[in-house]
Design an enzyme around this catalytic site. Structure first.
Site, mmCIF file in Angstrom:
data_model
loop_
_atom_site.group_PDB
_atom_site.id
_atom_site.type_symbol
_atom_site.label_atom_id
_atom_site.label_comp_id
_atom_site.label_asym_id
_atom_site.label_seq_id
_atom_site.Cartn_x
_atom_site.Cartn_y
_atom_site.Cartn_z
ATOM 1 N N SER A 49 0.802 -1.221 0.000
ATOM 2 C CA SER A 49 0.000 0.000 0.000
ATOM 3 C C SER A 49 0.834 1.269 0.000
ATOM 4 O O SER A 49 0.329 2.338 -0.320
ATOM 5 C CB SER A 49 -0.942 0.015 1.205
ATOM 6 O OG SER A 49 -0.199 0.050 2.396
ATOM 7 N N GLY A 86 -1.857 -4.599 1.542
ATOM 8 C CA GLY A 86 -1.812 -5.820 2.317
ATOM 9 C C GLY A 86 -0.839 -6.849 1.805
ATOM 10 O O GLY A 86 -0.684 -7.918 2.405
ATOM 11 N N ASN A 114 4.971 -5.564 5.337
ATOM 12 C CA ASN A 114 3.950 -6.414 5.957
ATOM 13 C C ASN A 114 4.550 -7.675 6.554
ATOM 14 O O ASN A 114 4.101 -8.158 7.600
ATOM 15 C CB ASN A 114 2.865 -6.766 4.942
ATOM 16 C CG ASN A 114 1.944 -5.594 4.688
ATOM 17 O OD1 ASN A 114 1.477 -4.948 5.604
ATOM 18 N ND2 ASN A 114 1.707 -5.303 3.419
ATOM 19 N N ASP A 195 -3.109 6.931 10.994
ATOM 20 C CA ASP A 195 -2.691 5.612 11.483
ATOM 21 C C ASP A 195 -1.232 5.577 11.924
ATOM 22 O O ASP A 195 -0.767 4.618 12.530
ATOM 23 C CB ASP A 195 -2.963 4.519 10.441
ATOM 24 C CG ASP A 195 -2.181 4.711 9.135
ATOM 25 O OD1 ASP A 195 -1.266 5.550 9.088
ATOM 26 O OD2 ASP A 195 -2.494 4.005 8.159
ATOM 27 N N HIS A 198 1.184 5.147 7.289
ATOM 28 C CA HIS A 198 1.230 5.504 5.870
ATOM 29 C C HIS A 198 1.509 6.991 5.679
ATOM 30 O O HIS A 198 1.081 7.811 6.486
ATOM 31 C CB HIS A 198 -0.102 5.163 5.195
ATOM 32 C CG HIS A 198 -0.426 3.710 5.200
ATOM 33 N ND1 HIS A 198 -1.095 3.096 6.223
ATOM 34 C CD2 HIS A 198 -0.147 2.740 4.287
ATOM 35 C CE1 HIS A 198 -1.240 1.812 5.950
ATOM 36 N NE2 HIS A 198 -0.668 1.572 4.792
#
Length: 226
Positions: A49, A86, A114, A195, A198
Site C-alpha cells: 500500500s 496488504g 507487511n 494511522d 502511511h
C-alpha cells in the site's frame, strides 16, 4: 530513521483494496490498454500500500507523484501502479509475472513491510525477494530495490537480521538500492496519515523528492532499446 513504537499496536498494515489499479494493470497486460507510446520509458511500481497509495486521493500516490516529478524534468516516462494493499513478499512473488508486463523498462520493488509487521521470519522475506529479483533478471527487466527497516519493538536480533536483507540482495543482483522507502517520513506525524504508518500527501512528496535521484540514475543507466 526508525519506526515509531506505535507500530507494535498494528496487527497488519496496508489492508485497503486497490481494485481500480488492478483492473488497469490487467487491461495493460491483456493488451486492451496501451501503457505508453513505444518510445516511453515505462516503470512499474511493484509493492504494497505504500506504492498503491493507501488513504490518498487521485493523483496523490507515490507512482503518480513520481511520474509527475520525472515528467517535470522533461523525461518521457510512465509509472504504472502495481501496488496491492496488504501484500507480503509471498504475495508479490505469486503475482510478479502477470503484474509486470513485457516491455517494462524498470521495476521499483517495494515489499517487505507487511512481512516485518507480522513477524515473518526474515529468511522467508529474503528468499521471496531473491526469487523476484531472479525472475526479473531472467526477463532482462532492471530493478530498483526499495528497502524497509524493522520496527525496534520486534527486538534487536530481528531488526538486525531484517535490515540486512536489502543491502545483501542489492549487492547480489547488482541493482540500485534505496535503503529505506519511508526515509524522512517515518516518525514524523505531520507527514503521516492518522494511522501513524502511511504517508499523507506531503509525506509522499518527501519520499518522491528523496528517491528521485536514484530513479533518474536508474533510467539513465537503462536507456537502451526496450
Amino acid at each position: 530513521m526508525a519506526f515509531k513504537h506505535r507500530f507494535a499496536a498494528a496487527p497488519a498494515l496496508f489492508v485497503a483494496p486497490v481494485l481500480f489499479s488492478a483492473l488497469i494493470l490487467f487491461l495493460v497486460v491483456c493488451g486492451a490498454v496501451s501503457p505508453a507510446r513505444a518510445d516511453t520509458f515505462t516503470i512499474v511500481g511493484f509493492g504494497d500500500s505504500l506504492t498503491a497509495g493507501y488513504g490518498l486521493g487521485p493523483g496523490q500516490g507515490f507512482t503518480d507523484r513520481l511520474q509527475a516529478a520525472l515528467r517535470a524534468k522533461g523525461l518521457d516516462v510512465t509509472v504504472a501502479n502495481a501496488g496491492v494493499s496488504g501484500d507480503t513478499t509471498s504475495g508479490g512473488l505469486s503475482r510478479l509475472d502477470w503484474s509486470v508486463p513485457d516491455g517494462t523498462r524498470l521495476v521499483i520493488l517495494e515489499l517487505g513491510a507487511n512481512d516485518m509487521l507480522r513477524g515473518v521470519a526474515p529468511d522467508i522475506a529474503e528468499n521471496n525477494l531473491d526469487a523476484m529479483l531472479a525472475k526479473l533478471k531472467q526477463r532482462n527487466i532492471p530493478a530498483l530495490l526499495a528497502g524497509m527497516r524493522a520496527a525496534p519493538n520486534l527486538g534487536a536480533d530481528y531488526q538486525k537480521t531484517f535490515d540486512t536483507i536489502y543491502p545483501r540482495l542489492a549487492a547480489k543482483y547488482a541493482v540500485p538500492l534505496y535503503p529505506f522507502f519511508l526515509d524522512g517520513v517515518s516518525g514524523h506525524p505531520d507527514l503521516q496519515l492518522e494511522d501513524g504508518l502511511h504517508p499523507n500527501p506531503k509525506g509522499v512528496d518527501v519520499i518522491v523528492e528523496r528517491i528521485l535521484p536514484v530513479v533518474e540514475k536508474a533510467i539513465a543507466d537503462n536507456r537502451g532499446p526496450s
